[in-house]
Design an enzyme around this catalytic site. Sequence first.
Site, PDB file in Angstrom:
ATOM      1  N   HIS A  23       4.673   7.768  11.364  1.00 38.06           N
ATOM      2  CA  HIS A  23       3.474   7.713  12.222  1.00 38.06           C
ATOM      3  C   HIS A  23       3.212   6.373  12.929  1.00 38.06           C
ATOM      4  O   HIS A  23       3.229   6.282  14.147  1.00 38.06           O
ATOM      5  CB  HIS A  23       2.236   8.034  11.377  1.00 38.06           C
ATOM      6  CG  HIS A  23       2.296   9.313  10.642  1.00 38.06           C
ATOM      7  ND1 HIS A  23       2.201  10.540  11.264  1.00 38.06           N
ATOM      8  CD2 HIS A  23       2.420   9.580   9.314  1.00 38.06           C
ATOM      9  CE1 HIS A  23       2.251  11.505  10.359  1.00 38.06           C
ATOM     10  NE2 HIS A  23       2.393  10.949   9.172  1.00 38.06           N
TER      11      HIS A  23
HETATM   12  C1  BDR Z   1      -1.838   7.636   9.102  1.00 42.40           C
HETATM   13  O1  BDR Z   1      -2.486   7.631   7.839  1.00 42.40           O
HETATM   14  C2  BDR Z   1      -1.883   6.694   6.986  1.00 42.40           C
HETATM   15  O2  BDR Z   1      -1.644   7.265   5.752  1.00 42.40           O
HETATM   16  C3  BDR Z   1      -0.629   6.209   7.662  1.00 42.40           C
HETATM   17  O3  BDR Z   1      -0.388   4.850   7.370  1.00 42.40           O
HETATM   18  C4  BDR Z   1      -0.921   6.433   9.117  1.00 42.40           C
HETATM   19  O4  BDR Z   1      -1.602   5.326   9.669  1.00 42.40           O
HETATM   20  C5  BDR Z   1      -1.144   8.981   9.294  1.00 42.40           C
HETATM   21  O5  BDR Z   1      -2.092  10.002   9.298  1.00 42.40           O
END
Ligand code: BDR
Length: 286
Positions: A236
């Site tokens: 992500h």
């Molecule tokens: C986002 O949520 C966090 O767990 C990850 O680091 C990312 O920023 C993904 O939904």
Amino acid sequence: MKHILIDCDPGHDDALAIMTAFAYPEHLHILGVTTVGGNQTLEKVTTNAKNILEFIGAEIPLAKGQKEPLVKALNTGEQAHGDSGMDGPYFDGKDYPVVSENAVRFLYEKILSCPEKVTIVALAPLTNIALLLKVYPEIKEKIECISMMGGGISHGNCTELAEFNIYVDPEAAHIVFHSGIPIVMSGLDVTEKAVITVQEIEELKNKGRVSHLVFELLKFYNESGKQFGFIDSPVHDLCAIEYLLAPEIFSGTDWYVDVITDDGCARGQTFADLRALSGHEPKYMY
Ligand code: BDR
Ligand code: CA
């Protein structure tokens, strides 16, 4: 050359984003890294940021920000990232300095003193950024863009409708989305397509110090992703940095995007005004 500030909550994918940004000094000038409570408590994510920065030999100032979201209590991402917030690798605990200013003041000073406009890379709940914009609204003029990982138009990952970073602090996200600053939103519709495969993860093993660290991070992250039905791992937060390095590998649309802050099943949902029914100009790209 872009001047950037990275606001994060490491987090496996935050760590990948920081390391990638650091690997391209000819394109990205990192003015600082700030932390915020999110994937784990502020203390834990700050320790993780210190470990990463120390490991890669960075000399970038690090500032600690807000512990809690603006209104509600912190809801951590322990399920995906483990008890430390970045489980997997072992760090030898060498220290890395943290500046004395709070991240909000630090962001303000860094943006103000930069001769050119600054891009904020937001990889976590938007608490620090919202406070920055509320406390120092004049700073908006010096922000070129916010490249963020957060939200999703077709679905969520924390609830059916809300993505984690937005769900943790929807009030902060609402302030940021209404700030008028150009936003490039790498939401789940984008980031779940940006996956690293199990085989690619294995190939990183023992290929060098940093590669091996990335292997250890992704090994844990890949295992934990299985509980959510992932075989390969979506990276992500890396998308928000990668967009600055190689925008041509992304496609997106300009839409007006808003955030639901009401209590109830849609809290934290980001939605796009596809038919311009709100009368707002399309502004944000995802
Ligand atoms: C986002 O949520 C966090 O767990 C990850 O680091 C990312 O920023 C993904 O939904
Ligand atoms: Ca994150």
